[in-house]
Design a protein around this motif. Structure first.
Motif, PDB file in Angstrom:
ATOM      1  N   THR A  47      12.872  -4.205  -0.987  1.00  0.00           N
ATOM      2  CA  THR A  47      12.983  -2.810  -0.580  1.00  0.00           C
ATOM      3  C   THR A  47      12.438  -2.625   0.837  1.00  0.00           C
ATOM      4  OG1 THR A  47      12.798  -2.064  -2.854  1.00  0.00           O
ATOM      5  CG2 THR A  47      12.296  -0.440  -1.168  1.00  0.00           C
ATOM      6  N   ASN A  48      11.451  -3.433   1.194  1.00  0.00           N
ATOM      7  CA  ASN A  48      10.890  -3.391   2.552  1.00  0.00           C
ATOM      8  C   ASN A  48      11.649  -4.307   3.508  1.00  0.00           C
ATOM      9  OD1 ASN A  48       9.037  -1.583   1.642  1.00  0.00           O
ATOM     10  ND2 ASN A  48       7.290  -2.968   1.722  1.00  0.00           N
ATOM     11  N   GLY A  49      12.762  -4.880   3.057  1.00  0.00           N
ATOM     12  CA  GLY A  49      13.627  -5.647   3.939  1.00  0.00           C
ATOM     13  C   GLY A  49      13.485  -7.152   3.858  1.00  0.00           C
ATOM     14  N   PHE A  50      12.500  -7.656   3.137  1.00  0.00           N
ATOM     15  CA  PHE A  50      12.295  -9.099   3.064  1.00  0.00           C
ATOM     16  C   PHE A  50      13.405  -9.768   2.260  1.00  0.00           C
ATOM     17  CE2 PHE A  50       8.154  -7.424   4.043  1.00  0.00           C
ATOM     18  CZ  PHE A  50       7.653  -8.322   4.955  1.00  0.00           C
ATOM     19  N   LEU A  51      13.616 -11.039   2.547  1.00  0.00           N
ATOM     20  CA  LEU A  51      14.617 -11.828   1.828  1.00  0.00           C
ATOM     21  C   LEU A  51      13.940 -12.505   0.647  1.00  0.00           C
ATOM     22  CD1 LEU A  51      16.305 -13.521   4.914  1.00  0.00           C
ATOM     23  CD2 LEU A  51      17.160 -11.571   3.600  1.00  0.00           C
ATOM     24  N   GLY A  52      14.324 -12.138  -0.547  1.00  0.00           N
ATOM     25  CA  GLY A  52      13.774 -12.782  -1.730  1.00  0.00           C
ATOM     26  C   GLY A  52      14.377 -14.163  -1.876  1.00  0.00           C
ATOM     27  N   ASP A  53      13.550 -15.146  -2.161  1.00  0.00           N
ATOM     28  CA  ASP A  53      14.041 -16.511  -2.349  1.00  0.00           C
ATOM     29  C   ASP A  53      13.680 -16.949  -3.762  1.00  0.00           C
ATOM     30  OD1 ASP A  53      15.409 -18.799  -1.580  1.00  0.00           O
ATOM     31  OD2 ASP A  53      13.711 -19.679  -0.530  1.00  0.00           O
ATOM     32  N   SER A  54      12.778 -17.872  -3.905  1.00  0.00           N
ATOM     33  CA  SER A  54      12.416 -18.366  -5.238  1.00  0.00           C
ATOM     34  C   SER A  54      11.540 -17.356  -5.976  1.00  0.00           C
ATOM     35  CB  SER A  54      11.655 -19.689  -5.130  1.00  0.00           C
ATOM     36  OG  SER A  54      12.480 -20.664  -4.559  1.00  0.00           O
ATOM     37  N   ILE A  55      11.814 -17.236  -7.274  1.00  0.00           N
ATOM     38  CA  ILE A  55      11.039 -16.363  -8.154  1.00  0.00           C
ATOM     39  C   ILE A  55      10.770 -17.162  -9.417  1.00  0.00           C
ATOM     40  CG2 ILE A  55      11.031 -14.225  -9.506  1.00  0.00           C
ATOM     41  CD1 ILE A  55      13.242 -13.201  -7.637  1.00  0.00           C
ATOM     42  N   GLY A  56       9.558 -17.090  -9.931  1.00  0.00           N
ATOM     43  CA  GLY A  56       9.292 -17.786 -11.187  1.00  0.00           C
ATOM     44  C   GLY A  56       7.819 -17.817 -11.520  1.00  0.00           C
ATOM     45  N   ASN A  57       7.523 -18.558 -12.568  1.00  0.00           N
ATOM     46  CA  ASN A  57       6.135 -18.753 -12.956  1.00  0.00           C
ATOM     47  C   ASN A  57       5.510 -19.785 -12.032  1.00  0.00           C
ATOM     48  OD1 ASN A  57       6.198 -16.938 -15.102  1.00  0.00           O
ATOM     49  ND2 ASN A  57       7.090 -18.469 -16.443  1.00  0.00           N
ATOM     50  N   SER A  58       4.258 -19.575 -11.692  1.00  0.00           N
ATOM     51  CA  SER A  58       3.573 -20.439 -10.742  1.00  0.00           C
ATOM     52  C   SER A  58       3.245 -21.790 -11.360  1.00  0.00           C
ATOM     53  CB  SER A  58       2.282 -19.774 -10.271  1.00  0.00           C
ATOM     54  OG  SER A  58       1.585 -20.637  -9.410  1.00  0.00           O
ATOM     55  N   GLU A  59       3.520 -22.834 -10.591  1.00  0.00           N
ATOM     56  CA  GLU A  59       3.120 -24.189 -10.971  1.00  0.00           C
ATOM     57  C   GLU A  59       1.953 -24.652 -10.109  1.00  0.00           C
ATOM     58  OE1 GLU A  59       6.531 -26.736 -10.970  1.00  0.00           O
ATOM     59  OE2 GLU A  59       7.611 -25.459 -12.378  1.00  0.00           O
ATOM     60  N   SER A  60       1.430 -23.738  -9.299  1.00  0.00           N
ATOM     61  CA  SER A  60       0.318 -24.041  -8.412  1.00  0.00           C
ATOM     62  C   SER A  60      -0.993 -23.996  -9.196  1.00  0.00           C
ATOM     63  CB  SER A  60       0.266 -23.007  -7.286  1.00  0.00           C
ATOM     64  OG  SER A  60      -0.914 -23.143  -6.528  1.00  0.00           O
ATOM     65  N   ALA A  61      -1.971 -24.759  -8.715  1.00  0.00           N
ATOM     66  CA  ALA A  61      -3.310 -24.704  -9.305  1.00  0.00           C
ATOM     67  C   ALA A  61      -4.023 -23.416  -8.872  1.00  0.00           C
ATOM     68  CB  ALA A  61      -4.118 -25.921  -8.885  1.00  0.00           C
ATOM     69  N   THR A  62      -3.501 -22.751  -7.857  1.00  0.00           N
ATOM     70  CA  THR A  62      -4.077 -21.488  -7.382  1.00  0.00           C
ATOM     71  C   THR A  62      -3.808 -20.399  -8.410  1.00  0.00           C
ATOM     72  OG1 THR A  62      -3.741 -22.115  -5.080  1.00  0.00           O
ATOM     73  CG2 THR A  62      -3.992 -19.769  -5.535  1.00  0.00           C
ATOM     74  N   ASP A 108       8.933 -16.370  -1.286  1.00  0.00           N
ATOM     75  CA  ASP A 108       8.940 -16.910  -2.643  1.00  0.00           C
ATOM     76  C   ASP A 108       7.794 -16.229  -3.383  1.00  0.00           C
ATOM     77  OD1 ASP A 108      10.860 -18.791  -1.774  1.00  0.00           O
ATOM     78  OD2 ASP A 108       9.309 -20.208  -1.199  1.00  0.00           O
ATOM     79  N   VAL A 109       8.059 -15.715  -4.568  1.00  0.00           N
ATOM     80  CA  VAL A 109       7.011 -15.047  -5.336  1.00  0.00           C
ATOM     81  C   VAL A 109       6.875 -15.741  -6.684  1.00  0.00           C
ATOM     82  CG1 VAL A 109       6.172 -12.877  -6.315  1.00  0.00           C
ATOM     83  CG2 VAL A 109       7.503 -12.845  -4.202  1.00  0.00           C
ATOM     84  N   TYR A 110       5.632 -16.140  -6.992  1.00  0.00           N
ATOM     85  CA  TYR A 110       5.348 -16.843  -8.241  1.00  0.00           C
ATOM     86  C   TYR A 110       4.318 -16.060  -9.052  1.00  0.00           C
ATOM     87  CZ  TYR A 110       7.671 -20.537  -5.673  1.00  0.00           C
ATOM     88  OH  TYR A 110       8.578 -21.250  -4.948  1.00  0.00           O
ATOM     89  N   ASN A 111       4.521 -16.052 -10.340  1.00  0.00           N
ATOM     90  CA  ASN A 111       3.687 -15.299 -11.261  1.00  0.00           C
ATOM     91  C   ASN A 111       2.632 -16.217 -11.877  1.00  0.00           C
ATOM     92  OD1 ASN A 111       2.623 -13.587 -13.177  1.00  0.00           O
ATOM     93  ND2 ASN A 111       4.568 -13.141 -14.187  1.00  0.00           N
ATOM     94  N   ALA A 112       1.356 -15.908 -11.628  1.00  0.00           N
ATOM     95  CA  ALA A 112       0.256 -16.649 -12.242  1.00  0.00           C
ATOM     96  C   ALA A 112      -0.478 -15.758 -13.236  1.00  0.00           C
ATOM     97  CB  ALA A 112      -0.699 -17.157 -11.168  1.00  0.00           C
ATOM     98  N   SER A 113       0.189 -14.709 -13.691  1.00  0.00           N
ATOM     99  CA  SER A 113      -0.440 -13.762 -14.613  1.00  0.00           C
ATOM    100  C   SER A 113       0.191 -13.886 -16.001  1.00  0.00           C
ATOM    101  CB  SER A 113      -0.260 -12.329 -14.098  1.00  0.00           C
ATOM    102  OG  SER A 113       1.056 -11.874 -14.366  1.00  0.00           O
ATOM    103  N   ASP A 114      -0.332 -13.083 -16.916  1.00  0.00           N
ATOM    104  CA  ASP A 114       0.237 -13.002 -18.260  1.00  0.00           C
ATOM    105  C   ASP A 114       1.263 -11.873 -18.350  1.00  0.00           C
ATOM    106  OD1 ASP A 114      -1.323 -15.096 -19.237  1.00  0.00           O
ATOM    107  OD2 ASP A 114      -3.001 -13.753 -19.701  1.00  0.00           O
ATOM    108  N   ARG A 115       1.517 -11.196 -17.230  1.00  0.00           N
ATOM    109  CA  ARG A 115       2.448 -10.066 -17.198  1.00  0.00           C
ATOM    110  C   ARG A 115       3.871 -10.580 -16.966  1.00  0.00           C
ATOM    111  NH1 ARG A 115      -0.664  -6.550 -12.817  1.00  0.00           N
ATOM    112  NH2 ARG A 115       1.278  -5.380 -12.795  1.00  0.00           N
TER     113      ARG A 115
END
Length: 172
Positions: A81-96, A61-68
């Motif tokens: 491309t490196n073979g991983f299974l993409g799952d959730s994608i989105g803007n981060s709701e984490s405090a991290t 799962d990859v989450y975006n915590a940037s302004d990009r």
């Protein structure tokens, strides 16, 4: 002979029309053979201690915590491309909010986490999960994220038994 040929052509056309109409009506009014449940997309398997864990069974799962804009999507595509299974994608709701890359995990030494961490050129920070992390590795990318490492490993020897969900492709 032309009159007989025309009559035969009209007869064949009428038979095709009636047959096509009946078949179409039957297909239109037929019930479906499904029970409403979708077939499983994967089957659980255990990768034994000491065996090779490949990237093609690790969900990320990859989450975006940037302004990009679109950064999480681009990182996911590169991981795929490196073979991983993409799952959730989105803007981060984490405090991290990492400057570069953080992985949310309770267990840094998990082989899946270690394999994902080795993909990044940037130094990876590790944080306790404060959002749901279900079965995959949760990655948060920040404003200073640069890129994946070139020639990053796509497998790792596991130091424990790991339960993975092997993707299946249903055949018709």
């Amino acid at each position: 002979m032309t009159g007989a040929l025309r009559a035969l052509t009209l007869l064949v056309a009428a038979v095709v029309l009636v047959f096509g109409g009946l078949t179409g009506f039957r297909l239109l009014t037929a019930s479906t053979d499904t029970d409403g449940t979708a077939p499983p997309t994967c089957t659980n398997q255990t990768i034994k201690k000491g065996a090779k864990l490949d990237s093609n069974v690790v969900e990320v799962d990859v989450y975006n915590a940037s302004d990009r804009s679109g950064l999480a999507n681009r990182v996911t595509i590169n991981l795929q491309t490196n073979g991983f299974l993409g799952d959730s994608i989105g803007n981060s709701e984490s405090a991290t909010k990492p400057r570069r890359v953080a992985i949310l995990t309770d267990e840094r030494k998990d082989p899946r986490v270690r394999l994902v961490a080795r993909q990044f050129k940037d130094k990876v920070a590790y944080r306790k999960p404060d959002i749901p992390v279900d079965g995959g590795v949760a990655v948060i990318v920040g404003d200073d994220y640069s890129k994946l490492r070139s020639k990053a490993p796509t497998s790792i020897r596991t130091d424990r038994d790991i339960e993975v969900c092997m993707p299946t492709v249903p055949l018709p």
